[in-house]
Design an enzyme around this catalytic site. Structure first.
Site, PDB file in Angstrom:
ATOM      1  N   ARG A  17       0.824  -1.205   0.000  1.00  0.00           N
ATOM      2  CA  ARG A  17       0.000   0.000   0.000  1.00  0.00           C
ATOM      3  C   ARG A  17       0.863   1.261   0.000  1.00  0.00           C
ATOM      4  O   ARG A  17       0.450   2.295  -0.531  1.00  0.00           O
ATOM      5  CB  ARG A  17      -0.964  -0.006   1.181  1.00  0.00           C
ATOM      6  CG  ARG A  17      -0.327  -0.123   2.545  1.00  0.00           C
ATOM      7  CD  ARG A  17      -1.392  -0.225   3.600  1.00  0.00           C
ATOM      8  NE  ARG A  17      -0.874  -0.804   4.838  1.00  0.00           N
ATOM      9  CZ  ARG A  17      -1.654  -1.188   5.839  1.00  0.00           C
ATOM     10  NH1 ARG A  17      -2.962  -1.042   5.758  1.00  0.00           N
ATOM     11  NH2 ARG A  17      -1.134  -1.726   6.926  1.00  0.00           N
ATOM     12  N   GLU A  65     -19.538   1.578  -2.538  1.00  0.00           N
ATOM     13  CA  GLU A  65     -18.641   1.070  -3.581  1.00  0.00           C
ATOM     14  C   GLU A  65     -19.228   1.180  -4.984  1.00  0.00           C
ATOM     15  O   GLU A  65     -18.541   1.569  -5.935  1.00  0.00           O
ATOM     16  CB  GLU A  65     -18.275  -0.389  -3.283  1.00  0.00           C
ATOM     17  CG  GLU A  65     -17.468  -0.585  -2.011  1.00  0.00           C
ATOM     18  CD  GLU A  65     -18.311  -0.707  -0.750  1.00  0.00           C
ATOM     19  OE1 GLU A  65     -17.731  -0.907   0.335  1.00  0.00           O
ATOM     20  OE2 GLU A  65     -19.556  -0.600  -0.860  1.00  0.00           O
ATOM     21  N   PHE A  90     -15.550  -6.432  -2.163  1.00  0.00           N
ATOM     22  CA  PHE A  90     -16.576  -5.436  -2.468  1.00  0.00           C
ATOM     23  C   PHE A  90     -16.438  -4.878  -3.879  1.00  0.00           C
ATOM     24  O   PHE A  90     -17.437  -4.531  -4.510  1.00  0.00           O
ATOM     25  CB  PHE A  90     -16.534  -4.302  -1.444  1.00  0.00           C
ATOM     26  CG  PHE A  90     -16.594  -4.782  -0.020  1.00  0.00           C
ATOM     27  CD1 PHE A  90     -17.452  -5.812   0.344  1.00  0.00           C
ATOM     28  CD2 PHE A  90     -15.785  -4.226   0.954  1.00  0.00           C
ATOM     29  CE1 PHE A  90     -17.512  -6.272   1.646  1.00  0.00           C
ATOM     30  CE2 PHE A  90     -15.839  -4.686   2.268  1.00  0.00           C
ATOM     31  CZ  PHE A  90     -16.705  -5.697   2.622  1.00  0.00           C
ATOM     32  N   ARG A 174      -1.939  -5.802   0.500  1.00  0.00           N
ATOM     33  CA  ARG A 174      -1.656  -4.505   1.128  1.00  0.00           C
ATOM     34  C   ARG A 174      -0.345  -4.457   1.909  1.00  0.00           C
ATOM     35  O   ARG A 174       0.283  -3.400   2.009  1.00  0.00           O
ATOM     36  CB  ARG A 174      -2.794  -4.129   2.080  1.00  0.00           C
ATOM     37  CG  ARG A 174      -4.046  -3.664   1.379  1.00  0.00           C
ATOM     38  CD  ARG A 174      -5.014  -3.056   2.361  1.00  0.00           C
ATOM     39  NE  ARG A 174      -5.457  -3.998   3.376  1.00  0.00           N
ATOM     40  CZ  ARG A 174      -5.691  -3.701   4.652  1.00  0.00           C
ATOM     41  NH1 ARG A 174      -5.487  -2.474   5.081  1.00  0.00           N
ATOM     42  NH2 ARG A 174      -6.132  -4.611   5.503  1.00  0.00           N
TER      43      ARG A 174
END
Length: 323
Positions: A17, A65, A90, A174
């Site tokens: 990330r 989203e 999502f 991440r």
């Protein structure tokens, strides 16, 4: 410069990330029309400070989203280059129709990121386990799907997506990945990287499973087995030539993915083998069950995604080849 394989394969010190935040900041300077959208995950994506420093290039869309994807489509229509981020569970379930209709069907230049794919959701639990994200989006026409291996590849993928007109879905691990490639490595979309050559069996892997595949090859070597390892980081379009060559030259294939065995890398490889050059295939992946809560090492063992599990499948598929 072709990919340079690291000799260490140690855990990286930089989080993926952080690479996202750094690379997007650099891209803003290179192209002010690049814009990032996030669904209430600025801390999770590493973009909180970037949002503060570059409010003109970062939009917080909240826990909405599908709306985020719709906003991204509108921006793309007006000439922006949107990178949209939320958890993989999502981005490809909750916002699938908007991604399909507003972005893909409309032929827009949009990049969708799904973080914490597969078991990478770890302590966030089963509700956040994007174990079928690739299966949801793989049939979408024109879509390029990437499962980056480490920080070096991830930065290259982000830059390449920014420079390439079209629709992308990018998985995003991440935290710290295992270092596979040296800085300066350059890749080619749709072309697998041969990390290790071999003649007895081929392990085709992607994402966090690439490190497990290399470790499995080391274990197999101790047993006198020569294993080829391919990093199939582009899931779509998949490298059919590399798969067919592996089938012809080693005669046995194992796929290893951080995803359901249904509809992901293993399914894509199976399709190529069935149509182009049938060969024995065994698949490592999440076997038609829901995700669960736990640290990543525990989940790898729980869902049989470890190097040792790959070794077992390699021996099974070689026995099938012999028979």
């Amino acid at each position: 410069m072709k990919p340079i394989v690291s000799s260490t394969h140690e855990t990286e010190t930089v989080e993926m990330r952080a690479v996202y935040a750094k690379t997007m900041t650099e891209l803003f300077a290179e192209n002010p029309k690049i814009i990032c959208l996030d669904a209430d995950l600025m801390y999770a994506s590493g973009m909180r400070d970037v949002w503060t420093k570059h409010p003109e290039n970062v939009i917080e869309c909240g826990v909405a989203e599908a709306n985020m994807v719709g906003v991204g489509a509108g921006l793309a229509k007006e000439g922006w280059v949107p990178f949209m981020h939320t958890f993989a569970a999502f981005s490809t379930r909750r916002a699938l129709d908007q991604f399909y209709m507003s972005c893909a069907y409309s032929g827009l230049n949009v990049k969708l990121l799904g973080s914490d794919p597969g078991i990478a959701s770890a302590l966030n639990g089963g509700t956040h386990s994007g174990i079928e994200d690739i299966a949801h989006v793989r049939p979408i026409p024109t879509l390029t799907i990437i499962d980056p291996t480490d920080s070096t590849m991830f930065e290259w993928v982000l830059r390449t997506a920014a420079e390439t007109e079209g629709l992308f879905y990018i998985r995003m691990f991440r935290t710290q990945a295992t270092k596979i490639y040296e800085e300066g490595s350059v890749f080619e979309l749709g072309k697998a990287v041969t990390l290790r050559d071999g003649k007895d069996v081929t392990i085709i892997s992607a994402g966090i499973e690439v490190a497990e595949a290399l470790q499995a090859a080391d274990l197999l070597e101790k047993d006198g087995v020569s294993a080829r390892v391919l990093d199939m980081f582009t899931i779509k379009p998949i490298d059919e030539d590399a798969i067919v060559s592996a089938a012809k030259e080693t005669g046995a294939i194992v796929t290893a993915e951080n995803h359901s065995i249904i509809g992901g890398l293993g399914g894509a490889v199976a399709e190529v083998l069935a149509e182009k050059y049938p060969a024995p295939l065994e698949r490592i992946g999440i076997r038609d069950v829901f995700g669960e809560v736990g640290p990543l090492p525990y989940l790898k063992k729980q869902f049989e995604l470890t190097a040792e599990d790959i070794v077992k499948k390699a021996k099974v598929v070689m026995a099938r080849k012999a028979n």
